[in-house]
Design a protein around this motif. Structure first.
Motif, short mmCIF file in Angstrom:
data_model
loop_
_atom_site.label_atom_id
_atom_site.label_comp_id
_atom_site.label_asym_id
_atom_site.label_seq_id
_atom_site.Cartn_x
_atom_site.Cartn_y
_atom_site.Cartn_z
N ARG A 1 99.53 -21.32 -58.52
CA ARG A 1 99.12 -20.34 -57.51
C ARG A 1 98.17 -19.32 -58.14
NH1 ARG A 1 104.39 -18.24 -54.37
NH2 ARG A 1 102.75 -17.23 -53.17
N PRO A 2 96.93 -19.69 -58.34
CA PRO A 2 95.99 -18.78 -59.02
C PRO A 2 95.71 -17.48 -58.25
CG PRO A 2 94.84 -20.67 -58.09
CD PRO A 2 96.30 -20.95 -57.96
N ASP A 3 95.93 -17.48 -56.93
CA ASP A 3 95.66 -16.29 -56.12
C ASP A 3 96.93 -15.51 -55.80
OD1 ASP A 3 92.98 -17.06 -56.03
OD2 ASP A 3 93.29 -18.29 -54.23
N ALA A 4 98.00 -15.75 -56.56
CA ALA A 4 99.29 -15.13 -56.25
C ALA A 4 99.25 -13.62 -56.39
CB ALA A 4 100.37 -15.72 -57.14
N MET A 5 98.46 -13.10 -57.32
CA MET A 5 98.41 -11.66 -57.52
C MET A 5 97.91 -10.96 -56.26
SD MET A 5 96.50 -9.41 -60.48
CE MET A 5 97.39 -10.26 -61.79
N ALA A 6 96.88 -11.51 -55.65
CA ALA A 6 96.36 -10.93 -54.42
C ALA A 6 97.34 -11.12 -53.26
CB ALA A 6 95.01 -11.55 -54.08
N GLU A 7 98.09 -12.24 -53.28
CA GLU A 7 99.06 -12.49 -52.22
C GLU A 7 100.23 -11.53 -52.27
OE1 GLU A 7 100.21 -16.52 -52.69
OE2 GLU A 7 98.23 -17.35 -52.23
N TRP B 1 99.11 -11.29 -65.48
CA TRP B 1 99.41 -12.66 -65.91
C TRP B 1 99.79 -12.62 -67.38
CZ3 TRP B 1 100.20 -16.12 -62.31
CH2 TRP B 1 99.51 -16.04 -61.09
N ARG C 1 100.36 -19.46 -62.79
CA ARG C 1 98.94 -19.33 -62.42
C ARG C 1 98.32 -20.69 -62.15
NH1 ARG C 1 94.72 -15.28 -65.50
NH2 ARG C 1 93.18 -15.18 -63.80
N PRO D 1 97.94 -4.28 -56.93
CA PRO D 1 97.45 -5.25 -57.94
C PRO D 1 97.60 -4.74 -59.36
CG PRO D 1 95.93 -5.10 -56.09
CD PRO D 1 96.95 -4.02 -55.88
#
Length: 258
Positions: A84-90, A66, A81, A61
């Protein structure tokens, strides 16, 4: 007396005509002030690499961030973002199959989500990885790094009328080094080849057979190629001759390849 009256009358008449002309002339149009037009640029946040990410490196991470970006200028494959707001965790935990540089928009197709070993994930389709044991003396003094291109030379002992002699021949050319010992191109903290370690090479299946059998015949040496002489799009070519092998009393020859 009459002359003075006529003079006063003429002055009065001239003043009257001047006033009448001023009254009848149209008033000047007011000068319009410039209107400032403010164009609103729609922006979004794009997932980018916060630092360089090497080939085969696991994405953390902290490696991502962003970044504000004009929506119209964002690459078509960029991760937004707003979508896909959760893309960093994905993306965390995936393996980079190509280098990523700081500030570069992340492209999902350059990451691999696999529970297999990292070497199998970064190995191109149709290629094979084989490890060969090399000494620092036979590996450009230890200056060969993961990602470099090398030639592979086989040195072996041959029988002659005057006694045993040693011959050397180039069996492969323009071969990519995937790893030195357990260090890949994305983990080059130790940038030299330690003595008595292994180099993992990226080969075609037939080339892997050549190296595997050649390692049983003699000593394998790696020769570092110039960066200008190591084009990735170089076409394979057959080098004259080959490596002779004897199996169950039958002699055969495998053509060496470039």
């Amino acid at each position: 007396m009459k002359i003075a009256r006529f003079a006063i009358l003429g002055v009065s008449l001239g003043a009257g005509l001047l006033v009448a002309r001023m009254v009848m002339s149209p008033a000047p149009e007011p000068v319009a002030e410039p209107v400032m037009v403010t164009e609103t640029v729609e922006k979004d946040e794009v997932l980018t690499a916060s630092q360089d990410i090497g080939l085969g490196q696991v994405v953390n991470p902290d490696d991502l961030s962003w970044t504000s970006w004009p929506r119209e200028l964002a690459p078509a494959t960029a991760i937004l973002r707003s979508q896909r707001p959760d893309a960093m965790a994905e993306m965390a935990g995936r393996i980079a199959k190509a280098p990523l540089y700081q500030g570069e928009p992340l492209r999902e197709e350059r990451l691999i989500n696999s529970d297999r070993g990292f070497m199998s994930t970064i190995l191109p389709k149709g290629k094979r990885a084989i490890a060969v044991s090399v000494e620092a003396l036979t590996a450009a003094g230890g200056f060969i790094l993961p990602g470099d291109k090398v030639d592979v030379i086989l040195t072996r002992q041959t029988a002659a009328r005057s006694g045993n002699t040693f011959t050397s021949e180039t069996i492969l050319q323009n071969v990519r080094v995937l790893a030195i010992d357990t260090t890949t191109a994305g983990e080059q903290d130790e940038k030299a080849l330690p003595p008595g370690q292994t180099a993992t090479l990226e080969l075609e299946p037939t080339q892997a057979e050549v190296v595997a059998q050649a390692s049983q015949l003699g000593t394998i040496a790696l020769v570092l190629r110039s960066a200008q002489d190591s084009a990735d799009d170089a076409e394979p070519a057959v080098i004259g001759g080959g490596v002779n092998f004897v199996k169950f009393g039958v002699a055969s020859q495998i053509q060496t390849q470039r």
